[in-house]
Scaffold this active site. Structure first.
Site, short mmCIF file in Angstrom:
data_model
loop_
_atom_site.label_atom_id
_atom_site.label_comp_id
_atom_site.label_asym_id
_atom_site.label_seq_id
_atom_site.Cartn_x
_atom_site.Cartn_y
_atom_site.Cartn_z
N CYS A 7 0.78 4.83 1.31
CA CYS A 7 0.42 4.29 0.01
C CYS A 7 1.04 2.90 -0.10
O CYS A 7 1.55 2.37 0.89
CB CYS A 7 0.84 5.21 -1.14
N CYS A 79 -3.23 6.64 -2.29
CA CYS A 79 -3.39 5.84 -3.50
C CYS A 79 -4.58 4.91 -3.33
O CYS A 79 -4.95 4.57 -2.21
CB CYS A 79 -2.13 5.06 -3.82
N CYS A 87 -5.59 -1.15 7.90
CA CYS A 87 -4.39 -0.78 8.64
C CYS A 87 -4.11 -1.84 9.69
O CYS A 87 -5.04 -2.42 10.24
CB CYS A 87 -4.57 0.58 9.31
#
Length: 159
Positions: A7, A79, A87
């Site tokens: 998150c 989230c 990423c």
């Protein structure tokens, strides 16, 4: 298999996911957590909740996704902010799924309301983790497409 709960702040939901997963996971499965913009500290209510539930939190700390102890095989974003972020490249071709959970750290008001928000986040994550671990994991490790489908289903169907 290494599972990363990701998150933004890595202080509440991802920490609850990491600790709960490790508490329930079979041998060979391990969770870690990180944030794209870590707060640098675990929310005290997360630690208190884990303690009340009898779940170890030693080693849980707020960290960046570039400080992971291992490369994840599965990344579970918890989230909305992290779900839309890319990423880092070093993570490589990991499986990604999103299990959105409201951030209890943003709840204001009476202590009872804040504690209830933390408990709700924990219960949602625990139900999803239990559903994940109830899957035929050995079989699904050989069928990544089906595993991805199941993880996405868990994130969409459970509260």
């Amino acid at each position: 298999m290494n599972v990363l709960f990701l998150c933004t702040g890595n202080s509440c939901r991802s920490i609850l996911g990491e600790a709960t997963f490790n508490h329930l996971a079979p041998a060979g499965w391990q969770a870690m957590s990180a944030g794209s913009q870590p707060t640098g500290q675990v929310h005290p209510r997360s630690l208190a909740l884990l303690s009340r539930e009898g779940i170890a939190s030693e080693g849980c700390h707020s960290k960046s996704w570039d400080q992971l102890p291992a490369t994840p095989d599965i990344v579970i974003t918890v989230c909305a902010g992290a779900a839309g972020e890319t990423c880092p490249a070093y993570l490589g071709p990991v499986m990604r799924t999103h299990w959105g959970v409201d951030d209890p750290a943003h709840v204001t008001g009476a202590d009872e309301a804040i504690d209830a928000a933390f408990m709700t986040a924990y219960r949602i994550l625990r139900a999803r983790i239990e559903a994940f671990l109830a899957l035929p994991l050995a079989e699904l490790q050989q069928d990544r497409a089906r595993l991805k489908t199941e993880l996405d289903r868990i994130g969409a169907l459970l509260p």
